[in-house]
Design a protein around this motif. Structure first.
Motif, PDB file in Angstrom:
ATOM      1  N   ALA A  66      17.585 -26.831  45.506  1.00 48.02           N
ATOM      2  CA  ALA A  66      18.081 -28.190  46.615  1.00 48.02           C
ATOM      3  C   ALA A  66      17.483 -29.606  46.440  1.00 48.02           C
ATOM      4  CB  ALA A  66      17.559 -27.960  48.058  1.00 48.02           C
ATOM      5  N   LYS A  67      16.640 -29.878  45.161  1.00 50.54           N
ATOM      6  CA  LYS A  67      16.877 -31.039  45.312  1.00 50.54           C
ATOM      7  C   LYS A  67      16.254 -30.679  43.405  1.00 50.54           C
ATOM      8  CE  LYS A  67      14.008 -32.482  48.996  1.00 50.54           C
ATOM      9  NZ  LYS A  67      11.978 -32.761  49.487  1.00 50.54           N
ATOM     10  N   GLY A  68      16.723 -30.391  43.093  1.00 48.48           N
ATOM     11  CA  GLY A  68      16.841 -30.309  41.296  1.00 48.48           C
ATOM     12  C   GLY A  68      17.710 -30.655  40.423  1.00 48.48           C
ATOM     13  N   LEU A  69      17.477 -31.094  39.244  1.00 48.28           N
ATOM     14  CA  LEU A  69      18.471 -31.782  38.318  1.00 48.28           C
ATOM     15  C   LEU A  69      19.006 -30.574  37.150  1.00 48.28           C
ATOM     16  CD1 LEU A  69      19.983 -34.638  37.709  1.00 48.28           C
ATOM     17  CD2 LEU A  69      17.968 -34.872  36.218  1.00 48.28           C
ATOM     18  N   GLY A  70      18.788 -30.003  37.258  1.00 49.43           N
ATOM     19  CA  GLY A  70      19.250 -28.892  36.627  1.00 49.43           C
ATOM     20  C   GLY A  70      19.544 -29.912  34.717  1.00 49.43           C
ATOM     21  N   VAL A  71      18.773 -29.849  34.398  1.00 47.28           N
ATOM     22  CA  VAL A  71      18.572 -30.121  32.960  1.00 47.28           C
ATOM     23  C   VAL A  71      16.915 -29.425  32.456  1.00 47.28           C
ATOM     24  CG1 VAL A  71      19.584 -32.335  33.228  1.00 47.28           C
ATOM     25  CG2 VAL A  71      17.454 -32.551  33.420  1.00 47.28           C
ATOM     26  N   GLY A  72      15.909 -28.868  33.129  1.00 43.74           N
ATOM     27  CA  GLY A  72      14.930 -28.291  32.877  1.00 43.74           C
ATOM     28  C   GLY A  72      14.844 -27.556  32.068  1.00 43.74           C
ATOM     29  N   LEU A  73      15.033 -26.856  32.539  1.00 42.88           N
ATOM     30  CA  LEU A  73      15.435 -25.681  31.189  1.00 42.88           C
ATOM     31  C   LEU A  73      16.578 -25.181  30.166  1.00 42.88           C
ATOM     32  CD1 LEU A  73      15.077 -21.748  33.715  1.00 42.88           C
ATOM     33  CD2 LEU A  73      13.943 -22.528  32.388  1.00 42.88           C
ATOM     34  N   THR A  74      17.392 -26.357  30.078  1.00 42.26           N
ATOM     35  CA  THR A  74      18.216 -26.825  29.199  1.00 42.26           C
ATOM     36  C   THR A  74      17.666 -27.142  28.263  1.00 42.26           C
ATOM     37  OG1 THR A  74      20.028 -26.655  30.988  1.00 42.26           O
ATOM     38  CG2 THR A  74      20.674 -27.185  28.945  1.00 42.26           C
ATOM     39  N   LEU A  75      17.174 -28.402  28.529  1.00 42.28           N
ATOM     40  CA  LEU A  75      15.629 -28.484  27.731  1.00 42.28           C
ATOM     41  C   LEU A  75      14.975 -27.681  27.643  1.00 42.28           C
ATOM     42  CD1 LEU A  75      15.440 -31.542  26.617  1.00 42.28           C
ATOM     43  CD2 LEU A  75      13.236 -31.458  28.401  1.00 42.28           C
ATOM     44  N   VAL A  76      14.239 -26.665  27.785  1.00 41.12           N
ATOM     45  CA  VAL A  76      12.956 -25.342  27.445  1.00 41.12           C
ATOM     46  C   VAL A  76      14.564 -25.249  26.048  1.00 41.12           C
ATOM     47  CG1 VAL A  76      11.852 -23.465  28.105  1.00 41.12           C
ATOM     48  CG2 VAL A  76      11.653 -25.672  29.613  1.00 41.12           C
ATOM     49  N   ARG A  77      14.851 -24.578  26.571  1.00 40.87           N
ATOM     50  CA  ARG A  77      16.007 -23.798  25.779  1.00 40.87           C
ATOM     51  C   ARG A  77      15.983 -25.118  24.228  1.00 40.87           C
ATOM     52  NH1 ARG A  77      21.593 -23.404  24.817  1.00 40.87           N
ATOM     53  NH2 ARG A  77      22.113 -21.960  23.921  1.00 40.87           N
ATOM     54  N   ARG A  78      17.062 -25.818  24.549  1.00 40.78           N
ATOM     55  CA  ARG A  78      16.903 -26.507  23.260  1.00 40.78           C
ATOM     56  C   ARG A  78      16.087 -27.576  22.230  1.00 40.78           C
ATOM     57  NH1 ARG A  78      18.604 -32.644  24.499  1.00 40.78           N
ATOM     58  NH2 ARG A  78      19.183 -33.771  21.932  1.00 40.78           N
ATOM     59  N   ILE A  79      14.374 -27.634  22.811  1.00 39.14           N
ATOM     60  CA  ILE A  79      13.100 -27.464  21.800  1.00 39.14           C
ATOM     61  C   ILE A  79      12.949 -26.368  21.587  1.00 39.14           C
ATOM     62  CG2 ILE A  79      11.369 -28.239  22.156  1.00 39.14           C
ATOM     63  CD1 ILE A  79      11.820 -30.237  24.128  1.00 39.14           C
ATOM     64  N   VAL A  80      13.134 -25.049  22.170  1.00 45.63           N
ATOM     65  CA  VAL A  80      12.303 -23.528  21.325  1.00 45.63           C
ATOM     66  C   VAL A  80      13.810 -23.292  20.026  1.00 45.63           C
ATOM     67  CG1 VAL A  80      12.391 -21.471  22.000  1.00 45.63           C
ATOM     68  CG2 VAL A  80      11.093 -22.711  23.852  1.00 45.63           C
ATOM     69  N   LYS A  81      14.519 -23.795  20.498  1.00 46.28           N
ATOM     70  CA  LYS A  81      15.609 -23.142  19.387  1.00 46.28           C
ATOM     71  C   LYS A  81      16.119 -24.391  17.990  1.00 46.28           C
ATOM     72  CE  LYS A  81      19.817 -21.894  20.737  1.00 46.28           C
ATOM     73  NZ  LYS A  81      21.051 -22.198  20.475  1.00 46.28           N
ATOM     74  N   ARG A  82      15.819 -25.448  18.550  1.00 47.24           N
ATOM     75  CA  ARG A  82      15.333 -26.526  17.399  1.00 47.24           C
ATOM     76  C   ARG A  82      13.993 -26.104  16.349  1.00 47.24           C
ATOM     77  NH1 ARG A  82      18.025 -30.650  16.972  1.00 47.24           N
ATOM     78  NH2 ARG A  82      20.174 -30.712  18.507  1.00 47.24           N
ATOM     79  N   PHE A  83      13.179 -25.331  17.164  1.00 45.59           N
ATOM     80  CA  PHE A  83      11.653 -24.547  17.069  1.00 45.59           C
ATOM     81  C   PHE A  83      11.885 -23.583  15.717  1.00 45.59           C
ATOM     82  CE2 PHE A  83       9.752 -27.949  18.955  1.00 45.59           C
ATOM     83  CZ  PHE A  83       9.118 -28.634  18.008  1.00 45.59           C
ATOM     84  N   GLY A  84      13.069 -22.454  15.528  1.00 45.27           N
ATOM     85  CA  GLY A  84      13.691 -21.663  15.174  1.00 45.27           C
ATOM     86  C   GLY A  84      13.254 -20.386  16.213  1.00 45.27           C
ATOM     87  N   GLY A  85      13.265 -20.548  17.398  1.00 50.99           N
ATOM     88  CA  GLY A  85      12.941 -18.818  18.370  1.00 50.99           C
ATOM     89  C   GLY A  85      13.876 -19.346  19.605  1.00 50.99           C
ATOM     90  N   ARG A  86      13.510 -18.794  20.279  1.00 54.03           N
ATOM     91  CA  ARG A  86      14.762 -17.829  21.710  1.00 54.03           C
ATOM     92  C   ARG A  86      13.233 -18.298  22.362  1.00 54.03           C
ATOM     93  NH1 ARG A  86      13.396 -13.188  18.781  1.00 54.03           N
ATOM     94  NH2 ARG A  86      12.887 -11.723  19.835  1.00 54.03           N
ATOM     95  N   VAL A  87      14.811 -18.259  23.872  1.00 54.71           N
ATOM     96  CA  VAL A  87      14.071 -17.825  25.316  1.00 54.71           C
ATOM     97  C   VAL A  87      14.557 -16.461  26.105  1.00 54.71           C
ATOM     98  CG1 VAL A  87      13.909 -19.234  27.430  1.00 54.71           C
ATOM     99  CG2 VAL A  87      13.989 -20.274  25.655  1.00 54.71           C
ATOM    100  N   ARG A  88      13.463 -15.725  25.947  1.00 53.38           N
ATOM    101  CA  ARG A  88      14.255 -14.861  27.019  1.00 53.38           C
ATOM    102  C   ARG A  88      13.638 -14.514  28.855  1.00 53.38           C
ATOM    103  NH1 ARG A  88      11.655 -10.886  24.286  1.00 53.38           N
ATOM    104  NH2 ARG A  88      10.003 -10.556  25.735  1.00 53.38           N
ATOM    105  N   ILE A  89      14.920 -14.861  29.710  1.00 54.38           N
ATOM    106  CA  ILE A  89      14.653 -14.610  31.119  1.00 54.38           C
ATOM    107  C   ILE A  89      14.791 -13.273  31.495  1.00 54.38           C
ATOM    108  CG2 ILE A  89      15.626 -16.045  33.675  1.00 54.38           C
ATOM    109  CD1 ILE A  89      16.325 -17.873  31.099  1.00 54.38           C
ATOM    110  N   ASP A  90      13.881 -12.921  32.474  1.00 59.24           N
ATOM    111  CA  ASP A  90      14.105 -11.391  33.408  1.00 59.24           C
ATOM    112  C   ASP A  90      13.977 -11.834  34.716  1.00 59.24           C
ATOM    113  OD1 ASP A  90      14.663  -9.687  30.903  1.00 59.24           O
ATOM    114  OD2 ASP A  90      12.283 -10.336  30.617  1.00 59.24           O
ATOM    115  N   SER A  91      14.597 -11.428  35.387  1.00 58.54           N
ATOM    116  CA  SER A  91      14.612 -12.198  36.725  1.00 58.54           C
ATOM    117  C   SER A  91      14.918 -10.236  37.642  1.00 58.54           C
ATOM    118  CB  SER A  91      15.327 -13.234  37.379  1.00 58.54           C
ATOM    119  OG  SER A  91      14.953 -13.229  38.506  1.00 58.54           O
ATOM    120  N   ILE A  92      14.117 -10.602  38.396  1.00 60.44           N
ATOM    121  CA  ILE A  92      14.652  -9.435  40.097  1.00 60.44           C
ATOM    122  C   ILE A  92      14.465 -10.331  41.335  1.00 60.44           C
ATOM    123  CG2 ILE A  92      14.233  -7.420  41.025  1.00 60.44           C
ATOM    124  CD1 ILE A  92      12.795  -6.577  38.495  1.00 60.44           C
TER     125      ILE A  92
END
Length: 456
Positions: free
Chosen positions: A414-440
């Motif tokens: 409700a009080k989020g801006l929506g750029v946190g995980l986007t920024l995480v993904r962007r940084i990790v990809k620039r270092f040649g890595g990747r982000v995997r999300i598993d959720s139930i």
């Protein structure tokens, strides 16, 4: 379980069509080339075998019948016919016939054919009477239009080679007849079959190799195009967002600081009324300031220089920094770090920012009763990658939102801006890595940060 791997992307339709068409073209080219090469190989082997047979027959005739021979007089032809009896008795020779210049069968090693007969149209015989070596091959009993003299030749489906060898007068060199030799070349047939099989195997192997190389090239090109397209869109978005963020930040920060200062003075005043309202003002001002910091960080172009980095101290520092907030939320944070953790390719400042964002999201996902967060790190199988996994027992992510969770400005808070995980993904990809999300949904979420091991 709902899963998304931000490094995986479906192949677009153009690539699939291109690979399908290339497969059809390569298969067609391989089949046609194999068929043509097999046919050429068969014809060349048969031609060479016929030429050797012709040379043998003509040379032996020239040596053993040096006194001359003729087909016009029985006495003069006796030596020739005796010689042809020896030819008919040679290995792989099924029959020998002698034709006159008028295509009449003068002699045959097969007595059932009958001498003095003509057996209808025979184009090969006509060409041989002109002085040319003619060859015909086939299988006994297969061709429905077989010649009449093919009778009594042998077992059905046996390969035969029919050779028409011109006979020339010893003195005038004029063609005086044709010797027809039928051979059942078992060894030659085996060689032809082996050569044909090898030709097909080579053609199929080359076609498969070309397709695999083409598939690799197209796949790499597709990945490069998509990566460049994503970077281009991201760069354009960041440029526009940066201008907007800078303008908004400069316009909001100064009055926001004044509002916060006034609320703090009001809160600290003796016997101040409305202390709860002052606390709300300070809390909301801090939240707006946090949004501005995230927006500015997301819109800027950070330093992506890589270094060999030990992630253990940064992980411990991050967990320690959130200890007070975790205690306030009644949440336990556990560490599970491998004792031998290889260094990764990253940047200390950016890795700290990534870890803070993910752990902060995990804390905010916890229910009021609290929960548990586990931060684990270990080398992936093979030792080429290092995985940092942050799992929680929070609310989880709905299946409909799992594929949108890393999109800019998309948030389920409700009080989020929506750029946190986007920024995480962007940084990790620039270092040649990747982000995997598993959720139930209702059970929790696990975010795995995959980094390249240093030196890889």
């Amino acid at each position: 379980m709902n899963r998304i791997d931000t490094a995986a992307a479906s192949q677009f339709d153009l690539m699939r069509r291109f690979l399908l068409l290339s497969l059809i073209a390569i298969c067609l080219a391989s089949v046609v080339s194999a068929a043509l090469m097999s046919r050429f190989l068969t014809q060349r082997l048969l031609q060479r075998d016929a030429e050797l047979t012709q040379d043998f027959v003509q040379n032996v005739m020239a040596i053993e019948l040096a006194r001359g021979y003729s087909l016009d007089h029985p006495q003069a032809a006796r030596g020739l016919l005796d010689f042809l009896q020896h030819v008919a008795a040679m290995p792989d020779v099924a029959r020998a016939n002698v034709y006159g210049t008028d295509t009449t069968l003068l002699w045959s090693s097969e007595n059932r054919l009958g001498q003095g007969k003509k057996y209808g149209a025979n184009p090969e015989l006509n060409e041989a009477l002109k002085g040319k070596l003619e060859i015909e091959s086939g299988e006994v009993g297969v061709n429905g239009a077989a010649k009449a003299e093919h009778f009594y030749l042998g077992k059905s489906h046996m390969r035969f080679v029919e050779m028409y060898i011109p006979i020339r007068d010893a003195a005038t060199k004029a063609v005086i007849g044709v010797v027809e030799v039928y051979r059942i070349p078992i060894a030659l047939s085996r060689a032809i079959n082996a050569g044909t099989a090898l030709t097909w195997m080579i053609s199929i192997g080359i076609g498969l190799f070309l397709y695999l190389v083409l598939f690799w090239i197209v796949r790499r090109a597709d990945q490069l195009i998509r990566s460049q397209q994503e970077q281009l869109v991201e760069s354009e978005t960041m440029a526009a967002l940066g201008e907007m963020a800078s303008a908004v930040a400069h316009g909001i920060r100064n009055p926001l600081a004044s509002i916060r200062s006034s609320a703090e003075l009001w809160q600290d005043a003796p016997q101040a009324l409305g202390g709860e309202s002052a606390n709300d003002i300070i809390s909301e001002a801090q939240r707006i300031e946090q949004w501005i910091r995230e927006l500015l960080t997301y819109s800027q172009l950070p330093d992506y220089r890589r270094e060999a980095l030990d992630p253990r101290p940064l992980i411990v520092q991050c967990v320690t920094g959130f200890a007070r907030e975790a205690k306030r939320r009644n949440t336990a944070v556990d560490l599970a770090l491998a004792p031998q953790l290889p260094p990764i390719q990253a940047n200390a400042a950016l890795l700290t920012q990534v870890l803070n964002n993910v752990v902060c999201n995990a804390l905010e996902a916890m229910p009021a009763a609290g929960g548990r967060i586990v931060v684990a790190a270990d080398a992936a199988p093979g030792g080429r990658e290092v995985e940092i996994r942050i799992s929680d027992t929070g609310a989880g992510i709905a299946p409909a939102d799992i594929h949108k969770i890393c999109q800019p400005f998309f948030t389920t808070k409700a009080k989020g801006l929506g750029v946190g995980l986007t920024l995480v993904r962007r940084i990790v990809k620039r270092f040649g890595g990747r982000v995997r999300i598993d959720s139930i949904q209702g059970q929790g979420t696990a975010i795995t940060l995959v980094f390249l091991a240093a030196g890889r």
